[in-house]
Design an enzyme around this catalytic site. Structure first.
Site, PDB file in Angstrom:
ATOM      1  N   HIS B  12     -14.678 -16.822 -36.292  1.00  0.00           N
ATOM      2  CA  HIS B  12     -15.767 -17.077 -36.884  1.00  0.00           C
ATOM      3  C   HIS B  12     -16.288 -15.455 -37.227  1.00  0.00           C
ATOM      4  O   HIS B  12     -15.889 -14.699 -36.435  1.00  0.00           O
ATOM      5  CB  HIS B  12     -17.163 -17.707 -35.860  1.00  0.00           C
ATOM      6  CG  HIS B  12     -17.349 -16.718 -34.817  1.00  0.00           C
ATOM      7  ND1 HIS B  12     -17.607 -17.178 -33.324  1.00  0.00           N
ATOM      8  CD2 HIS B  12     -17.784 -15.562 -34.904  1.00  0.00           C
ATOM      9  CE1 HIS B  12     -17.776 -16.400 -32.662  1.00  0.00           C
ATOM     10  NE2 HIS B  12     -18.184 -15.261 -33.397  1.00  0.00           N
ATOM     11  N   HIS B  59     -25.091 -14.253 -32.261  1.00  0.00           N
ATOM     12  CA  HIS B  59     -24.957 -12.886 -32.408  1.00  0.00           C
ATOM     13  C   HIS B  59     -26.542 -12.278 -32.812  1.00  0.00           C
ATOM     14  O   HIS B  59     -26.718 -11.604 -33.704  1.00  0.00           O
ATOM     15  CB  HIS B  59     -24.220 -12.731 -33.737  1.00  0.00           C
ATOM     16  CG  HIS B  59     -22.707 -13.017 -33.790  1.00  0.00           C
ATOM     17  ND1 HIS B  59     -22.539 -14.404 -33.751  1.00  0.00           N
ATOM     18  CD2 HIS B  59     -21.590 -12.514 -33.571  1.00  0.00           C
ATOM     19  CE1 HIS B  59     -21.239 -14.505 -33.835  1.00  0.00           C
ATOM     20  NE2 HIS B  59     -20.805 -13.385 -33.764  1.00  0.00           N
ATOM     21  N   HIS B 191     -10.487  -7.943 -33.212  1.00  0.00           N
ATOM     22  CA  HIS B 191     -11.510  -6.999 -33.920  1.00  0.00           C
ATOM     23  C   HIS B 191     -12.250  -6.026 -33.413  1.00  0.00           C
ATOM     24  O   HIS B 191     -12.181  -6.333 -31.830  1.00  0.00           O
ATOM     25  CB  HIS B 191     -12.460  -7.817 -34.890  1.00  0.00           C
ATOM     26  CG  HIS B 191     -13.457  -8.872 -34.045  1.00  0.00           C
ATOM     27  ND1 HIS B 191     -12.979  -9.789 -33.331  1.00  0.00           N
ATOM     28  CD2 HIS B 191     -14.621  -9.130 -34.684  1.00  0.00           C
ATOM     29  CE1 HIS B 191     -14.274 -10.716 -32.921  1.00  0.00           C
ATOM     30  NE2 HIS B 191     -15.124 -10.118 -33.546  1.00  0.00           N
ATOM     31  N   GLU B 238     -14.620 -12.174 -27.339  1.00  0.00           N
ATOM     32  CA  GLU B 238     -14.874 -13.611 -27.835  1.00  0.00           C
ATOM     33  C   GLU B 238     -13.867 -14.620 -27.360  1.00  0.00           C
ATOM     34  O   GLU B 238     -14.221 -15.603 -27.260  1.00  0.00           O
ATOM     35  CB  GLU B 238     -15.187 -13.605 -29.144  1.00  0.00           C
ATOM     36  CG  GLU B 238     -16.412 -12.858 -29.841  1.00  0.00           C
ATOM     37  CD  GLU B 238     -16.505 -12.714 -31.298  1.00  0.00           C
ATOM     38  OE1 GLU B 238     -17.790 -12.499 -31.724  1.00  0.00           O
ATOM     39  OE2 GLU B 238     -15.746 -13.321 -31.918  1.00  0.00           O
TER      40      GLU B 238
HETATM   41 FE   LIG Z   1     -18.748 -13.078 -33.201  1.00  0.00          FE
END
Ligand SMILES: [Fe+3]
Ligand SMILES: [Fe+3]
Lengths: 128, 277, 277, 128
Positions: B12, B59, B191, B238
């Protein structure tokens, strides 16, 4: 944490990743809170119109105001501002996620993107 | 009794919001990403999925650090879309399955998961990034949002999320209604958004991870979250949420679909598994 | 290393607020209740307690049902007093021990307790009912508030709270600073506030419970919360919090103090134990 | 749950305790919310001055307004209002915790208290 720094310039920014811990979260609490308030359109509008006024109403300390004024997103990360919340404030300065992110790398978003766009594709074993 | 039909894992990110909101499917750069979700949408239709149980993260769109839960489950009738900076997105209303989500909360708390129970929850791109790619609108399924802290460290361990998945599976199979449920883990893959290596991506690790995740997930159960962060960047923490999906499944799985796309800031992956046993 | 000095259990209720705020020590009805806390105050002084780790519950004073945590820990520098209907009470400011509470949150999350981490928390009579009786002001100790849902069922089981106590104990003993910590469980004993038996009290069960709690707590670990509610009234579900204190202690304990007072709506008890082993 | 009841009178109140579950909590959510708002003095003031106005501003349904008007605390408990939140509202009607509690028993607080006051004392094995 905050006591280590009298001025924004004092915030150290060693290379490499930052892990946002409870300690960061507590240290950057008020900075995070002002950014979090920007999830409401009316607050974004106020911030955009006069962010000095907005910071004053929010009761930020002079140190924290300087941190916002500096637009030094890398120092903010080291200080304890969550990247997701930085994004909300940067947007009110008309900066994209890529803009403030590339800033941390020490480059322009344009350069970062131009270098990366040709790489955007599937990367499965069969695709290579 | 309810029927566990399988699991989905998906990245996501903000790019997924952007690509959908600007309808970029025909842009050649975006086409493979859109297409990578077509088999997921078809699978959800074929399996007649009634409910998607999403293990995702917020978030700082719904929760703030005044009070930040490790695990939070939504039991609402419907959910709002979070305002992530440009107003709530123009997407269909996500409806909950109240009796089922209440049942899941009840089961998991009794099974020693210390949930925060939410009657209101605004959903951000942690769920709503990938969903428009894998579901038509209005949404043909009900949503159960199960939110995991992966932002303020310490976050729950791989093993805790794995155990959560096992409990979710047991719960689904003990539910007295005849509904089809799939578990979705969102987040990752590689990431890094915090610090001088902003934009770091590790595609070879992403592929290696997906191999291990499919064939030998248990080899990673004792890994500290830091191990994932070292290999895949700070935000690849995550990935713990994927283990809730994997823990819900049998040891051997049948892979229905797998794709990895190199995004601007994220290794973007999507997976569909069914039990093989 | 930190030193675990022992445990305290105490009821909490509105009467304790009333008795303190109106300074009713000299009222003969209230005198035995006030006096029952004198040995606790002395013990806290004698043991040079630096920090009290409170396992307590909020009464919809701080948390609301939009987002209701099973376990929530405070890590703040200081806490506000909740407004329970007549404005915040006129009591000294409760200060936290930030590094210690952060450490405890970290340890417990890594030990698979799914905590909600709070940087702000308003404390109600769940803590502030009994504290003025057992501590002078300004408070000579730091507070760590650990809030348990005992209101919106399902609530955590006796066994879950017991395990929590064990983990709290391990955590305290691994803390590198030289501080003295006691664990406090609040709530109970018998009372019932919801329905036609409002005011139900079961004093014989309260005494029997305290015997079992001291000598054979493990005999109750598999009890459903409902068992306590049947024996001691619907709100005696709060008793689960006592088991966090008991789980933190050795199998055999040395009883320092014990008292049971018959309040208007509550069996009001106070206990102090030290490890016997 | 709420669909079972068209009128306040329809709420069943069997004798014995009520366990406040997630289902109660969801059913009584808006009632709980209006009571929760009364933890702020300014809201208590408004409620005391004109609770009809306050309920209207809060957007309660006619059913919920009737429930407040009824002052039937036992029905509220069965409907799904938390006792701790009922306390906050009762207080704004100048009713003590004992008042609305005794109501559930079907008696006056005065009678309940008079019966209980002589019992207020230590109850240890040695004390008896
Ligand atoms: Fe995220
Ligand atoms: Fe209580």
């Amino acid at each position: 944490m905050s006591e280590k720094w009298k001025k924004v310039e004092d915030i150290k920014t060693p290379p490499g990743p930052v892990t946002f811990t409870m300690e960061h979260s507590q240290n950057g609490y008020r900075m995070n809170a002002i950014c979090y308030s920007l999830k409401q359109e009316e607050n974004r509008k106020k911030f955009r119109e006069d962010y000095e006024q907005y910071m004053a109403e929010f009761g930020l300390s002079e140190f924290e105001k300087d941190l916002v004024r500096s637009r030094d997103w890398l120092k903010m990360i080291h200080y304890g501002v969550s990247p997701y919340l930085i994004g909300k404030m940067a947007q009110c300065f008309d900066l994209s996620f890529m803009d403030w992110g590339a800033f941390m790398r020490g480059e322009q978003a344009k350069d970062f993107m131009e270098r990366n766009i040709p790489l955007l594709k599937n990367y499965n074993k069969d695709d290579r | 009794m309810a029927n566990f039909v399988g699991g989905i894992c998906t990245s996501h990110n903000g790019a997924l919001m952007h690509g959908w909101d600007y309808q970029l499917r025909e842009d050649p750069i975006w086409t493979p990403l859109f297409e990578s979700y077509d088999p997921v949408r078809q699978w959800i239709i074929d399996k007649k999925v009634d409910v998607l149980f999403f293990v995702f993260n917020d978030h700082v769109s719904n929760f703030f650090f005044d009070c930040y839960p490790t695990f939070a489950i939504g039991i609402a009738e419907q959910y709002e879309h979070a305002d992530e900076g440009s107003g709530p997105r123009d997407l269909a209303v996500p409806y909950g399955d109240v009796p089922f989500s209440r049942y899941m909360a009840d089961y998991l708390i009794r099974d020693e998961f210390d949930l925060t129970v939410c009657q209101e929850m605004k959903l951000d791109h942690g769920i709503m990034g990938p969903t428009p790619y894998m579901l038509d609108q209005p949404w043909p399924v009900k949503f159960v949002p199960f939110c995991v802290n992966v932002i303020q460290h310490p976050i729950p361990s791989v093993k805790r999320c794995w155990k959560l998945g096992k409990s979710i599976r047991k719960a689904i199979e003990a539910y007295p209604e005849d509904i089809n449920v799939a578990v979705v883990g969102t987040g990752g893959l590689s990431h890094e958004l915090q610090g001088t290596n902003f934009g770091r991506i590790e595609l070879d690790w992403d592929n290696e991870f997906m191999d291990k995740f499919e064939f030998e997930p248990e080899s990673m159960l004792d890994w500290d979250v830091k191990e994932f962060m070292d290999r895949g960047g700070s935000e690849s923490a995550e990935t713990v949420m994927w283990f809730a999906m994997r823990g819900a499944m049998s040891k051997k799985v049948k892979r229905i679909h797998r794709n990895l796309y190199r995004g601007m800031l994220t290794g973007m992956a999507v997976l569909v598994f069914e039990d093989a046993e």
